[in-house]
Design a protein around this motif. Structure first.
Motif, short mmCIF file in Angstrom:
data_model
loop_
_atom_site.label_atom_id
_atom_site.label_comp_id
_atom_site.label_asym_id
_atom_site.label_seq_id
_atom_site.Cartn_x
_atom_site.Cartn_y
_atom_site.Cartn_z
N LYS A 116 -3.31 27.83 -79.32
CA LYS A 116 -2.70 27.63 -78.01
C LYS A 116 -1.40 26.84 -78.08
N ALA A 128 2.48 25.98 -78.44
CA ALA A 128 3.70 26.72 -78.13
C ALA A 128 4.66 26.74 -79.31
N ASN A 134 5.29 31.37 -73.87
CA ASN A 134 4.36 31.53 -72.75
C ASN A 134 3.40 30.35 -72.64
N ASN A 135 3.23 29.59 -73.73
CA ASN A 135 2.34 28.43 -73.72
C ASN A 135 3.09 27.12 -73.56
N GLU A 158 -1.76 27.79 -70.92
CA GLU A 158 -1.80 28.30 -72.29
C GLU A 158 -2.79 29.46 -72.41
N ARG A 159 -2.38 30.44 -73.16
CA ARG A 159 -3.24 31.59 -73.47
C ARG A 159 -3.44 31.66 -74.98
#
Length: 547
Positions: free
Chosen positions: A43, A45, A231-232, A238-239
């Protein structure tokens, strides 16, 4: 170490620390300079994959075999992911360490970034953007051949394109038909150059590979490769994603970084120095007619253990440089000797500082508590070192173990000073009470010298050496290891000289038998009544006794 084994180690709990250490020793630990990192459910970034010092004609190869983002790809929410290649000024400072952790380096131009690899999952392509005046930095798709090639820029014949399914052929052809330099980059002041690489897509997983060659001496330096999943960047959103990447770094002389190339010879020379010091110390112990204590033999064992540890460390670097990974059996021996060396070093320093075996054979309660703290912490510090050596820099728990090692080492260095301080205070109190002022003052002076020696040793190896590593250029960072090992050897030699078995050593002197004999004789004379009324006074310079 295999990818599945690394995943299993990452999921182990702290109570299984002993089993984990044993498994690491059996598996041989570090995979050298051919890095294979597999992360599942990640998770973060920003992931620091690796840092390496390149000379001219050095090469960096990256093979991203698995990338699962866990995010549906649409026109509106196309994921912003990719790699960044930065050039750092030192081995311990990252170019983006001072930036906002929630800021994405892929979304804007930055003077710290040299190359960006923007993964476009929508059009199945990888945009390569070069910043600055890096004209001799050759970037091509695929990996270099396994056999060593002649120095120079890579030829397109040896490149290997990533595997793609039939549904991505049209997108790849469109990506190849685009111009290599975009109009936006031509207008920019930094003269950015953009290349396009193919992105493979198979079973909801993306893959591609590329290699970078350092073309000239102007591009030599310390480079850091990082992976970014913007995206995180927002907390709470967070994905998890999966990534499997292989990184292979080379210099013209082998797989070692520029700062690590001299370490093979350095450790070999220092191993011989510690071996010679140990042999010389044993010869002193065997030939000396004065009493030799157990602590003297413990000091000899420490010198020999240090020599063997450096020998295995040197051999490991030799095989890493030639093959990209160490020999598993030698790596195990290096870890074992390193663990023994670390424990013996702090135990010996604490025993000498407490005066054990020289002037007393029983440790006080305070000193026993110090040993109960230092020994387990030293074991933990050595375990942290072994785990760091066996883990990749981009692993999730790499920073945790690195910070644990630094903190535990500082605690141990502070704890071993307490026995010396207590001995100094004890001698200060005893110098004015027991009548043996001269002997106690001599011992007090010796203890103060030893205290200063320990402080200097800790200061140079933990602070000055680290500052030197930050200040010097990338190819001279091996001076850090030279300062650490040189100061350790000097500390060993000075400690042996201060506490060698000798008749005039105030640390080893026992209560004088002549004084005790005079006291007993005076008691006998007084009790028997012989020479009653006479008194004994000091002797004159001529040796006559006045009555």
């Amino acid at each position: 170490m295999a990818v599945s084994e690394r995943r299993g180690l990452a999921r182990r709990s702290p109570p299984e620390l002993g089993q984990r250490l044993l498994l690491l020793l059996l598996l041989g630990g570090c995979s050298g300079r051919i890095h294979r990192l597999a992360l599942t459910g990640e998770k973060r970034a920003h992931i620091q994959l690796n840092s390496f010092g390149f000379y001219a004609n050095g090469s960096l190869e990256v093979n991203l075999s698995v990338l699962r983002l866990g995010l549906p790809v649409t026109e509106k929410n196309a994921p912003l992911v990719g790699f960044s290649l930065t050039r750092v000024r030192s081995g311990s400072i990252r170019s983006y360490s001072t930036q906002d952790p929630y800021d994405c380096p892929l979304s804007k131009n930055s003077s710290n970034l040299l190359v960006l690899f923007l993964i476009d999952t929508k059009d199945l392509r990888v945009q390569v953007r070069k910043y600055g005046e890096q004209k001799k930095l050759f970037i091509s798709p695929g990996l270099l051949p396994e056999a060593p090639s002649e120095p120079g820029p890579p030829t397109p014949v040896h490149t290997v394109m990533p595997k793609v399914d039939s549904g991505t052929t049209t997108a790849l052809e469109k990506a190849k038909s685009k111009p290599t330099v975009s109009q936006e980059d031509q207008q920019g002041p930094s003269e950015n150059k953009e290349l396009v690489l193919g992105l493979g897509h198979l079973n909801n997983s993306y893959n591609f590979s590329f290699h970078v060659v350092i073309g000239s001496q102007a591009e030599e330096g310390q480079y850091s490769l990082n992976f970014h999943n913007c995206n995180n960047s927002n907390p709470g959103q967070e994905r998890p994603f999966d990534i499997t990447v292989m990184i292979r770094e080379r210099n013209p002389e082998g797989f070692l970084s520029a700062a690590e190339i001299p370490l093979f010879k350095l450790y070999m020379v220092m191993s011989a120095c510690f071996l010679a010091a140990g042999i010389f110390w044993v010869s002193i112990l065997c030939k000396n007619t004065y009493k030799v204590f157990k602590i003297h033999w413990l000091m000899a064992a420490l010198a020999f253990t240090k020599s063997v540890s450096l020998l295995f460390h040197s051999i490991n670097y030799y095989f890493i440089n030639s093959q990209g990974h160490p020999i598993e059996g030698l790596a195990v021996l290096h870890y074992i000797t390193h663990l023994l060396k670390g424990a013996l070093l702090f135990i010996t320093i604490a025993l000498i500082g407490s005066g054990w075996a020289f002037v007393k054979y029983v440790l006080s309660d305070k000193e026993k508590k110090i040993f109960g703290i230092v020994i387990p912490l030293q074991v933990l510090a050595n375990v942290a070192y072994i785990v760091i050596e066996s883990r990749e820099e981009g692993a999730s728990d790499y920073r945790l173990w690195k910070e644990t090692l630094f903190l535990v080492d500082l605690i141990c260095c502070g704890a071993i000073l307490f026995p010396v301080v207590w001995s100094i205070r004890h001698l200060q109190d005893a110098s004015g009470t027991d009548g043996k002022v001269a002997m106690n003052l001599a011992k007090l002076k010796l203890f103060r010298h030893y205290y200063v020696m320990v402080i200097c040793y800790v200061y140079f190896t933990r602070i000055i050496a680290i500052l030197l590593r930050v200040a010097v250029p990338f190819q001279w960072q091996w001076l850090y290891q030279l300062l650490v090992e040189g100061s350790t050897l000097a500390f060993f030699v000075l400690t042996g000289y201060k506490f060698q078995p000798a008749g005039d050593n105030p640390y080893l002197q026992l209560p004088q038998e002549e004084d005790e004999g005079d006291v007993q004789m005076e008691q006998v004379v007084t009790d028997s009544g012989f020479r009653e009324g006479l008194s004994k006074v000091n002797k004159t310079a001529s040796g006559r006794e006045l009555l």
